[in-house]
Design a protein around this motif. Structure first.
Motif, PDB file in Angstrom:
ATOM      1  N   SER A 268      -0.363   5.844   2.988  1.00  0.00           N
ATOM      2  CA  SER A 268       0.304   5.772   1.681  1.00  0.00           C
ATOM      3  C   SER A 268       0.748   4.344   1.373  1.00  0.00           C
ATOM      4  O   SER A 268       0.679   3.896   0.224  1.00  0.00           O
ATOM      5  CB  SER A 268       1.510   6.715   1.651  1.00  0.00           C
ATOM      6  N   SER A 269       1.206   3.644   2.401  1.00  0.00           N
ATOM      7  CA  SER A 269       1.626   2.254   2.205  1.00  0.00           C
ATOM      8  C   SER A 269       0.442   1.379   1.786  1.00  0.00           C
ATOM      9  O   SER A 269       0.546   0.567   0.860  1.00  0.00           O
ATOM     10  CB  SER A 269       2.246   1.706   3.499  1.00  0.00           C
ATOM     11  N   LEU A 270      -0.691   1.546   2.440  1.00  0.00           N
ATOM     12  CA  LEU A 270      -1.888   0.782   2.091  1.00  0.00           C
ATOM     13  C   LEU A 270      -2.367   1.126   0.686  1.00  0.00           C
ATOM     14  O   LEU A 270      -2.817   0.251  -0.063  1.00  0.00           O
ATOM     15  CB  LEU A 270      -3.002   1.049   3.104  1.00  0.00           C
ATOM     16  N   ALA A 271      -2.253   2.411   0.327  1.00  0.00           N
ATOM     17  CA  ALA A 271      -2.651   2.816  -1.026  1.00  0.00           C
ATOM     18  C   ALA A 271      -1.771   2.145  -2.067  1.00  0.00           C
ATOM     19  O   ALA A 271      -2.254   1.691  -3.114  1.00  0.00           O
ATOM     20  CB  ALA A 271      -2.563   4.341  -1.151  1.00  0.00           C
ATOM     21  N   THR A 272      -0.468   2.060  -1.785  1.00  0.00           N
ATOM     22  CA  THR A 272       0.469   1.431  -2.717  1.00  0.00           C
ATOM     23  C   THR A 272       0.220  -0.064  -2.837  1.00  0.00           C
ATOM     24  O   THR A 272       0.242  -0.638  -3.936  1.00  0.00           O
ATOM     25  CB  THR A 272       1.924   1.678  -2.258  1.00  0.00           C
ATOM     26  N   LEU A 273      -0.033  -0.709  -1.692  1.00  0.00           N
ATOM     27  CA  LEU A 273      -0.183  -2.166  -1.680  1.00  0.00           C
ATOM     28  C   LEU A 273      -1.508  -2.639  -2.246  1.00  0.00           C
ATOM     29  O   LEU A 273      -1.566  -3.651  -2.952  1.00  0.00           O
ATOM     30  CB  LEU A 273      -0.033  -2.682  -0.242  1.00  0.00           C
ATOM     31  N   HIS A 274      -2.584  -1.930  -1.923  1.00  0.00           N
ATOM     32  CA  HIS A 274      -3.925  -2.459  -2.198  1.00  0.00           C
ATOM     33  C   HIS A 274      -4.722  -1.674  -3.227  1.00  0.00           C
ATOM     34  O   HIS A 274      -5.809  -2.123  -3.618  1.00  0.00           O
ATOM     35  CB  HIS A 274      -4.718  -2.529  -0.884  1.00  0.00           C
ATOM     36  N   PHE A 275      -4.215  -0.507  -3.652  1.00  0.00           N
ATOM     37  CA  PHE A 275      -4.975   0.288  -4.614  1.00  0.00           C
ATOM     38  C   PHE A 275      -4.065   0.772  -5.737  1.00  0.00           C
ATOM     39  O   PHE A 275      -4.020   1.971  -6.054  1.00  0.00           O
ATOM     40  CB  PHE A 275      -5.648   1.471  -3.900  1.00  0.00           C
ATOM     41  N   ALA A 276      -3.316  -0.179  -6.327  1.00  0.00           N
ATOM     42  CA  ALA A 276      -2.378   0.153  -7.403  1.00  0.00           C
ATOM     43  C   ALA A 276      -3.093   0.773  -8.609  1.00  0.00           C
ATOM     44  O   ALA A 276      -2.491   1.526  -9.374  1.00  0.00           O
ATOM     45  CB  ALA A 276      -1.618  -1.094  -7.833  1.00  0.00           C
ATOM     46  N   ALA A 277      -4.366   0.459  -8.777  1.00  0.00           N
ATOM     47  CA  ALA A 277      -5.133   1.016  -9.892  1.00  0.00           C
ATOM     48  C   ALA A 277      -5.444   2.493  -9.691  1.00  0.00           C
ATOM     49  O   ALA A 277      -5.931   3.151 -10.612  1.00  0.00           O
ATOM     50  CB  ALA A 277      -6.433   0.229 -10.087  1.00  0.00           C
ATOM     51  N   PHE A 278      -5.169   2.997  -8.501  1.00  0.00           N
ATOM     52  CA  PHE A 278      -5.430   4.403  -8.184  1.00  0.00           C
ATOM     53  C   PHE A 278      -4.130   5.054  -7.698  1.00  0.00           C
ATOM     54  O   PHE A 278      -3.959   5.308  -6.509  1.00  0.00           O
ATOM     55  CB  PHE A 278      -6.506   4.518  -7.101  1.00  0.00           C
ATOM     56  N   PRO A 279      -3.175   5.313  -8.618  1.00  0.00           N
ATOM     57  CA  PRO A 279      -1.849   5.808  -8.206  1.00  0.00           C
ATOM     58  C   PRO A 279      -1.887   7.142  -7.470  1.00  0.00           C
ATOM     59  O   PRO A 279      -1.022   7.411  -6.636  1.00  0.00           O
ATOM     60  CB  PRO A 279      -1.089   5.928  -9.531  1.00  0.00           C
ATOM     61  N   MET A 280      -2.881   7.971  -7.755  1.00  0.00           N
ATOM     62  CA  MET A 280      -2.973   9.277  -7.084  1.00  0.00           C
ATOM     63  C   MET A 280      -3.384   9.144  -5.620  1.00  0.00           C
ATOM     64  O   MET A 280      -3.324  10.108  -4.867  1.00  0.00           O
ATOM     65  CB  MET A 280      -3.984  10.170  -7.818  1.00  0.00           C
ATOM     66  N   ALA A 281      -3.811   7.951  -5.214  1.00  0.00           N
ATOM     67  CA  ALA A 281      -4.270   7.755  -3.830  1.00  0.00           C
ATOM     68  C   ALA A 281      -3.138   7.904  -2.821  1.00  0.00           C
ATOM     69  O   ALA A 281      -3.396   8.075  -1.624  1.00  0.00           O
ATOM     70  CB  ALA A 281      -4.926   6.383  -3.682  1.00  0.00           C
ATOM     71  N   THR A 282      -1.881   7.830  -3.280  1.00  0.00           N
ATOM     72  CA  THR A 282      -0.758   8.006  -2.352  1.00  0.00           C
ATOM     73  C   THR A 282      -0.498   9.471  -2.026  1.00  0.00           C
ATOM     74  O   THR A 282       0.170   9.772  -1.034  1.00  0.00           O
ATOM     75  CB  THR A 282       0.535   7.409  -2.942  1.00  0.00           C
ATOM     76  N   ILE A 283      -1.020  10.379  -2.840  1.00  0.00           N
ATOM     77  CA  ILE A 283      -0.680  11.800  -2.695  1.00  0.00           C
ATOM     78  C   ILE A 283      -1.184  12.400  -1.388  1.00  0.00           C
ATOM     79  O   ILE A 283      -0.429  13.076  -0.685  1.00  0.00           O
ATOM     80  CB  ILE A 283      -1.211  12.606  -3.904  1.00  0.00           C
ATOM     81  N   PRO A 284      -2.463  12.207  -0.991  1.00  0.00           N
ATOM     82  CA  PRO A 284      -2.910  12.797   0.276  1.00  0.00           C
ATOM     83  C   PRO A 284      -2.062  12.359   1.465  1.00  0.00           C
ATOM     84  O   PRO A 284      -1.749  13.174   2.338  1.00  0.00           O
ATOM     85  CB  PRO A 284      -4.361  12.313   0.404  1.00  0.00           C
ATOM     86  N   GLY A 285      -1.674  11.078   1.513  1.00  0.00           N
ATOM     87  CA  GLY A 285      -0.820  10.611   2.603  1.00  0.00           C
ATOM     88  C   GLY A 285       0.520  11.300   2.592  1.00  0.00           C
ATOM     89  O   GLY A 285       1.067  11.645   3.654  1.00  0.00           O
TER      90      GLY A 285
END
Length: 306
Positions: A268-285
């Motif tokens: 989730s941390s990596l999703a927040t830091l490096h994939f801000a254009a994909f906000p839903m990417a934090t959900i699976p984590g």
């Protein structure tokens, strides 16, 4: 105090679940906290891991290289492949698919050592696998993410490598140094570290869930099902690999738990830091952080009775 800490560590799954439910139902207090705080919290967890590691944990790599090699190969092949396969099977949109793949490509979670201990598995193997997979993560996690998700998102492998070095490797090294310089202090605090790690994991989960609450509530049951399948299949395949290779039961338990439980907070941390254009990417984590502690606790009880 020791009894309280043992209680917290033993009921980790329940504590994390209750914390996540509270953050989902009442997200406002934590939703205002900036997500950057997750990295220092993960660093504290890794620092605690560094305090508990000792030369024996790395000696297992040389004394039992086969066991550690099997576990690490399973860690960095089974979970990434399962993640990729599930995203294809359920035709997940790119942002959710990226989140599932990030979870699959991360190293084993620190909670796996506590769960292996409760399951009466091979704790030395579990700690050794966690240490080795964590040290390999700066290389393996960005590389595997690029291989699995690079066809539909732009993966900053160098940036991810640097983040893992700062958040994971540096705190572990700091813990090892403190352990060496202040052995008396380390011996005093080490008994309380499982409870401390549990509380930090609960806080990280609460923050991720609170920030993802609106998306979690509207995301439907599909992603929850995918995350649960990912974890359960990882536990099952990890155990099956140990069984097929004729490993002793405690080793099978350790590999099962180590493969199935991921450092989803890091995902989730990596999703927040490096994939801000994909906000839903934090959900699976976020979902994995809650679920794998519950399934891990259930698996520990099941393995303990076998």
């Amino acid at each position: 105090m020791k009894r309280i800490c043992d209680f917290i560590a033993r009921w980790m799954g329940v504590l994390v679940l209750l914390t996540a439910i509270g953050a989902l139902l009442i997200p406002e207090p934590l939703a205002s906290v900036d997500m950057w705080i997750i990295n220092p919290l993960l660093g504290l967890i890794m620092f605690g891991m560094g305090l508990t590691l000792n030369p024996k944990d790395f000696r297992i790599v040389f004394s039992r290289p086969k066991d550690v090699l099997i576990g690490c190969l399973a860690q960095f092949t089974v979970m990434p492949f399962l993640a990729w396969a599930l995203t294809k099977a359920f035709a997940l949109p790119p942002d959710l698919a990226l989140g599932v793949i990030l979870v699959g490509c991360c190293p084993g979670g620190t909670a796996s050592n506590v769960i292996t201990y409760l399951a009466k598995g091979d704790l030395a193997l579990s700690v050794g696998m966690t240490a080795v997979s964590t040290l390999l993560a700066p290389l393996m996690t960005p590389l595997l993410t690029w291989l699995m998700a690079g066809t539909f998102v732009d993966v900053d492998t160098i940036g991810m490598l640097q983040s893992i070095l700062y958040v994971v490797i540096a705190p572990i090294v700091a813990g090892l140094i403190i352990q060496k310089l202040l052995p008396t202090f380390t011996q005093r605090v080490v008994a309380y570290l499982p409870a401390f790690s549990t509380l930090m994991i609960a806080v990280v989960v609460a923050l991720i869930v609170a920030h993802s609450a609106p998306r979690l509530l509207t995301g439907g049951l599909l992603i929850i099902l995918v995350v649960m399948l990912h974890n359960i299949c990882g536990l099952g395949v990890g155990y099956g690999i140990g069984h097929l290779l004729g490993l002793q039961y405690p080793k099978r338990v350790a590999i099962s738990i180590e493969v199935g439980m991921q450092n989803s907070g890091l995902a989730s941390s990596l999703a927040t830091l490096h994939f801000a254009a994909f906000p839903m990417a934090t959900i699976p984590g976020a979902i994995f952080s809650v679920w794998h502690n519950i399934s891990g606790a259930l698996a520990a009880r099941l393995y303990n009775r076998s």
